[in-house]
Design a protein around this motif. Structure first.
Motif, PDB file in Angstrom:
ATOM      1  N   PRO A   5       2.074 -17.890  -3.432  1.00 19.01           N
ATOM      2  CA  PRO A   5       2.269 -19.203  -3.100  1.00 19.01           C
ATOM      3  C   PRO A   5       3.273 -20.288  -3.694  1.00 19.01           C
ATOM      4  CG  PRO A   5       0.658 -18.661  -4.846  1.00 19.01           C
ATOM      5  CD  PRO A   5       1.292 -17.106  -4.531  1.00 19.01           C
ATOM      6  N   GLU A   6       3.411 -21.594  -3.894  1.00 21.80           N
ATOM      7  CA  GLU A   6       5.008 -22.626  -3.577  1.00 21.80           C
ATOM      8  C   GLU A   6       5.706 -22.246  -4.797  1.00 21.80           C
ATOM      9  OE1 GLU A   6       5.851 -24.222  -1.041  1.00 21.80           O
ATOM     10  OE2 GLU A   6       7.749 -24.548  -1.713  1.00 21.80           O
ATOM     11  N   GLU A   7       4.593 -22.191  -6.020  1.00 17.59           N
ATOM     12  CA  GLU A   7       5.426 -21.704  -7.268  1.00 17.59           C
ATOM     13  C   GLU A   7       6.375 -20.517  -7.528  1.00 17.59           C
ATOM     14  OE1 GLU A   7       3.579 -21.845 -10.655  1.00 17.59           O
ATOM     15  OE2 GLU A   7       1.352 -20.441 -10.074  1.00 17.59           O
ATOM     16  N   ALA A   8       6.371 -20.068  -6.086  1.00 18.48           N
ATOM     17  CA  ALA A   8       6.588 -18.462  -6.687  1.00 18.48           C
ATOM     18  C   ALA A   8       8.167 -18.616  -6.217  1.00 18.48           C
ATOM     19  CB  ALA A   8       6.075 -17.271  -5.541  1.00 18.48           C
ATOM     20  N   ARG A   9       8.378 -19.532  -5.885  1.00 16.05           N
ATOM     21  CA  ARG A   9       9.617 -19.678  -4.998  1.00 16.05           C
ATOM     22  C   ARG A   9      10.476 -20.115  -6.239  1.00 16.05           C
ATOM     23  NH1 ARG A   9       9.883 -22.226   0.518  1.00 16.05           N
ATOM     24  NH2 ARG A   9      11.824 -20.650   0.806  1.00 16.05           N
ATOM     25  N   GLY A  10      10.088 -20.312  -7.330  1.00 12.47           N
ATOM     26  CA  GLY A  10      10.836 -20.148  -8.512  1.00 12.47           C
ATOM     27  C   GLY A  10      11.176 -18.651  -9.029  1.00 12.47           C
ATOM     28  N   LEU A  11      11.292 -17.866  -8.788  1.00  9.52           N
ATOM     29  CA  LEU A  11      10.765 -16.474  -9.268  1.00  9.52           C
ATOM     30  C   LEU A  11      12.631 -16.177  -8.066  1.00  9.52           C
ATOM     31  CD1 LEU A  11       7.637 -14.914  -9.473  1.00  9.52           C
ATOM     32  CD2 LEU A  11       9.415 -15.003 -11.363  1.00  9.52           C
ATOM     33  N   PRO A  12      13.554 -15.352  -8.740  1.00  9.92           N
ATOM     34  CA  PRO A  12      14.011 -14.741  -7.551  1.00  9.92           C
ATOM     35  C   PRO A  12      13.135 -13.202  -6.973  1.00  9.92           C
ATOM     36  CG  PRO A  12      14.496 -13.280  -9.919  1.00  9.92           C
ATOM     37  CD  PRO A  12      13.347 -14.703 -10.501  1.00  9.92           C
ATOM     38  N   PRO A  13      13.463 -13.744  -4.842  1.00 10.68           N
ATOM     39  CA  PRO A  13      13.443 -12.524  -4.708  1.00 10.68           C
ATOM     40  C   PRO A  13      13.616 -10.973  -5.028  1.00 10.68           C
ATOM     41  CG  PRO A  13      15.407 -14.216  -3.673  1.00 10.68           C
ATOM     42  CD  PRO A  13      14.939 -14.716  -5.068  1.00 10.68           C
ATOM     43  N   PRO A  14      12.804 -10.210  -4.662  1.00 14.89           N
ATOM     44  CA  PRO A  14      13.390  -9.093  -4.267  1.00 14.89           C
ATOM     45  C   PRO A  14      14.181  -8.668  -2.910  1.00 14.89           C
ATOM     46  CG  PRO A  14      11.017  -9.542  -2.932  1.00 14.89           C
ATOM     47  CD  PRO A  14      11.157 -11.119  -3.661  1.00 14.89           C
ATOM     48  N   PRO A  15      15.372  -7.788  -3.565  1.00 11.19           N
ATOM     49  CA  PRO A  15      15.754  -7.644  -2.982  1.00 11.19           C
ATOM     50  C   PRO A  15      15.690  -6.911  -1.100  1.00 11.19           C
ATOM     51  CG  PRO A  15      16.009  -6.222  -4.622  1.00 11.19           C
ATOM     52  CD  PRO A  15      14.961  -7.158  -4.611  1.00 11.19           C
ATOM     53  N   LEU A  16      16.504  -7.055  -0.170  1.00  9.50           N
ATOM     54  CA  LEU A  16      15.494  -6.710   0.841  1.00  9.50           C
ATOM     55  C   LEU A  16      15.431  -5.401   1.551  1.00  9.50           C
ATOM     56  CD1 LEU A  16      17.394  -8.589   4.233  1.00  9.50           C
ATOM     57  CD2 LEU A  16      15.340  -8.502   3.317  1.00  9.50           C
ATOM     58  N   LEU A  17      16.337  -4.508   0.211  1.00 10.07           N
ATOM     59  CA  LEU A  17      16.034  -2.652  -0.065  1.00 10.07           C
ATOM     60  C   LEU A  17      15.195  -2.885  -1.037  1.00 10.07           C
ATOM     61  CD1 LEU A  17      17.000  -0.193   1.233  1.00 10.07           C
ATOM     62  CD2 LEU A  17      18.412  -0.148  -0.444  1.00 10.07           C
ATOM     63  N   ASN A  18      13.804  -3.011  -1.016  1.00  7.55           N
ATOM     64  CA  ASN A  18      12.884  -2.756  -2.264  1.00  7.55           C
ATOM     65  C   ASN A  18      12.078  -1.367  -2.097  1.00  7.55           C
ATOM     66  OD1 ASN A  18      10.053  -3.842  -1.747  1.00  7.55           O
ATOM     67  ND2 ASN A  18      12.116  -5.435  -0.979  1.00  7.55           N
ATOM     68  N   LYS A  19      11.690  -1.375  -3.703  1.00 10.54           N
ATOM     69  CA  LYS A  19      11.208  -0.091  -3.046  1.00 10.54           C
ATOM     70  C   LYS A  19       9.447   0.037  -2.377  1.00 10.54           C
ATOM     71  CE  LYS A  19      10.857   0.488  -8.097  1.00 10.54           C
ATOM     72  NZ  LYS A  19      11.334   1.361  -9.270  1.00 10.54           N
ATOM     73  N   MET A  20       8.660  -0.940  -2.478  1.00 10.97           N
ATOM     74  CA  MET A  20       7.458  -1.627  -1.479  1.00 10.97           C
ATOM     75  C   MET A  20       7.640  -1.397  -0.669  1.00 10.97           C
ATOM     76  SD  MET A  20       4.416  -3.598  -3.068  1.00 10.97           S
ATOM     77  CE  MET A  20       5.252  -3.936  -4.642  1.00 10.97           C
ATOM     78  N   SER A  21       8.990  -1.663  -0.067  1.00 11.17           N
ATOM     79  CA  SER A  21       9.564  -2.251   1.880  1.00 11.17           C
ATOM     80  C   SER A  21      10.167  -0.559   2.146  1.00 11.17           C
ATOM     81  CB  SER A  21      10.879  -3.048   2.195  1.00 11.17           C
ATOM     82  OG  SER A  21      10.115  -4.005   2.195  1.00 11.17           O
ATOM     83  N   ALA A  22      10.163   0.086   1.337  1.00  7.89           N
ATOM     84  CA  ALA A  22      11.069   0.978   1.759  1.00  7.89           C
ATOM     85  C   ALA A  22       9.358   2.284   1.777  1.00  7.89           C
ATOM     86  CB  ALA A  22      11.623   1.773   0.154  1.00  7.89           C
ATOM     87  N   TRP A  23       8.933   2.067   1.050  1.00 12.38           N
ATOM     88  CA  TRP A  23       7.529   2.930   0.658  1.00 12.38           C
ATOM     89  C   TRP A  23       6.764   2.739   2.301  1.00 12.38           C
ATOM     90  CZ3 TRP A  23       6.220   7.322  -2.078  1.00 12.38           C
ATOM     91  CH2 TRP A  23       4.764   7.689  -2.223  1.00 12.38           C
ATOM     92  N   LEU A  24       6.323   1.484   2.166  1.00  9.60           N
ATOM     93  CA  LEU A  24       5.380   0.962   3.347  1.00  9.60           C
ATOM     94  C   LEU A  24       6.183   1.420   5.147  1.00  9.60           C
ATOM     95  CD1 LEU A  24       3.759  -1.880   2.788  1.00  9.60           C
ATOM     96  CD2 LEU A  24       2.898   0.322   2.464  1.00  9.60           C
ATOM     97  N   GLY A  25       7.942   1.285   5.395  1.00 11.81           N
ATOM     98  CA  GLY A  25       8.463   1.652   6.333  1.00 11.81           C
ATOM     99  C   GLY A  25       8.495   2.849   5.932  1.00 11.81           C
ATOM    100  N   GLY A  26       7.861   3.492   5.105  1.00 13.53           N
ATOM    101  CA  GLY A  26       8.286   5.144   5.265  1.00 13.53           C
ATOM    102  C   GLY A  26       6.875   5.613   6.276  1.00 13.53           C
ATOM    103  N   ALA A  27       5.913   4.528   5.171  1.00 11.77           N
ATOM    104  CA  ALA A  27       4.690   5.177   5.828  1.00 11.77           C
ATOM    105  C   ALA A  27       4.434   4.704   6.991  1.00 11.77           C
ATOM    106  CB  ALA A  27       3.163   4.786   5.065  1.00 11.77           C
ATOM    107  N   GLY A  28       4.977   4.066   7.424  1.00 12.31           N
ATOM    108  CA  GLY A  28       4.782   3.322   8.720  1.00 12.31           C
ATOM    109  C   GLY A  28       5.393   4.458   9.976  1.00 12.31           C
ATOM    110  N   TRP A  29       6.592   4.847   9.522  1.00  9.36           N
ATOM    111  CA  TRP A  29       7.775   6.202  10.005  1.00  9.36           C
ATOM    112  C   TRP A  29       6.779   6.888  10.627  1.00  9.36           C
ATOM    113  CZ3 TRP A  29      11.544   9.906   8.483  1.00  9.36           C
ATOM    114  CH2 TRP A  29      11.978  10.329   9.523  1.00  9.36           C
ATOM    115  N   MET A  30       5.872   7.838   9.229  1.00 13.76           N
ATOM    116  CA  MET A  30       5.590   8.552   9.203  1.00 13.76           C
ATOM    117  C   MET A  30       4.248   8.599  10.222  1.00 13.76           C
ATOM    118  SD  MET A  30       5.990  11.117   7.767  1.00 13.76           S
ATOM    119  CE  MET A  30       7.488  11.213   6.846  1.00 13.76           C
TER     120      MET A  30
END
Lengths: 110, 104
Positions: A5-30
């Motif tokens: 939602p819109e109000e979430a933009r007030g939170l600091p965004p996660p870095p581009l290199l983050n655990k969830m991205s790394a995990w799902l990227g690794g799952a895609g590679w597998m």
């Protein structure tokens, strides 16, 4: 984005290199490596375009999932702290005991 | 590692069975189940629409190009989204400094 939602933009965004991205990227590679295995192709060197695409898709999905997770947790925290603020009588911290009260009196026996 | 001639039909008794005979028997069973591919391995993927052997001499360059360009587009979109998020967060932080912080 419907997921965040819109109000979430007030939170600091996660870095581009983050655990969830790394995990799902690794799952895609597998998944790409598994497809190579099932089709009897060389595991790592075949279908590099497929490996790159699936890793990218996983990384992309992981970033948005991380943002949504952060938002959900922050919302829960905010609601919880608001409740604590409005009901202080339920959350009194017990008075800290001083060490002198815990020990028995010292009665010297000579 | 072909089985020697004359052993085609027999699975071999326990006394004479060798590793290559066991493998030949397993491949025959796999062939019966339509799981055996060329060489020694099992194949699990088949096209549902056309029965066709894959020809790795002629790559599907259109597919390759599409995959790489889609990946590049996704990465570009991700970088753009992240930068927008960072700028929006900084902007809101600056804006909230001018507001009162009496309530959370």
């Amino acid at each position: 984005m419907a997921a965040v939602p819109e109000e979430a933009r007030g939170l600091p965004p996660p870095p581009l290199l983050n655990k969830m991205s790394a995990w799902l990227g690794g799952a895609g590679w597998m998944a790409a490596l598994l497809a190579n295995g099932f089709s009897q192709r060389p595991l790592l060197t075949a279908g590099v375009h497929r490996q790159v695409l699936l890793t990218t898709v996983g990384w992309f999905a992981g970033y948005f999932l991380a943002k949504r997770t952060q938002y959900v947790h922050a919302k829960k925290d905010r609601e919880m702290f608001e409740y604590v603020r409005h009901h202080p009588e339920d959350f009194k911290t017990a008075g800290k005991k001083r060490i002198g009260e815990l020990l028995e009196d010292f009665i010297p026996i000579r | 590692m072909a089985a020697p001639p004359g052993r085609q039909g027999a699975a071999g008794s326990a006394l004479t069975a060798r590793p290559c005979d066991k493998m030949a028997a397993a491949l025959r069973a796999a062939a019966g189940l339509r799981l055996a591919g060329p060489g020694h391995g099992l194949v699990f993927t088949r096209s549902a629409f056309v029965a066709r052997k894959n020809n790795y001499e002629h790559p599907n360059w259109f597919g390759v190009g599409l995959a790489f360009s889609t990946s590049a587009a996704l990465w570009a979109l991700l970088f753009k989204q992240h930068n927008e998020d960072v700028m929006e967060y900084e902007r809101r932080k600056e804006a909230s400094k001018h507001k009162c912080t009496g309530c959370s």
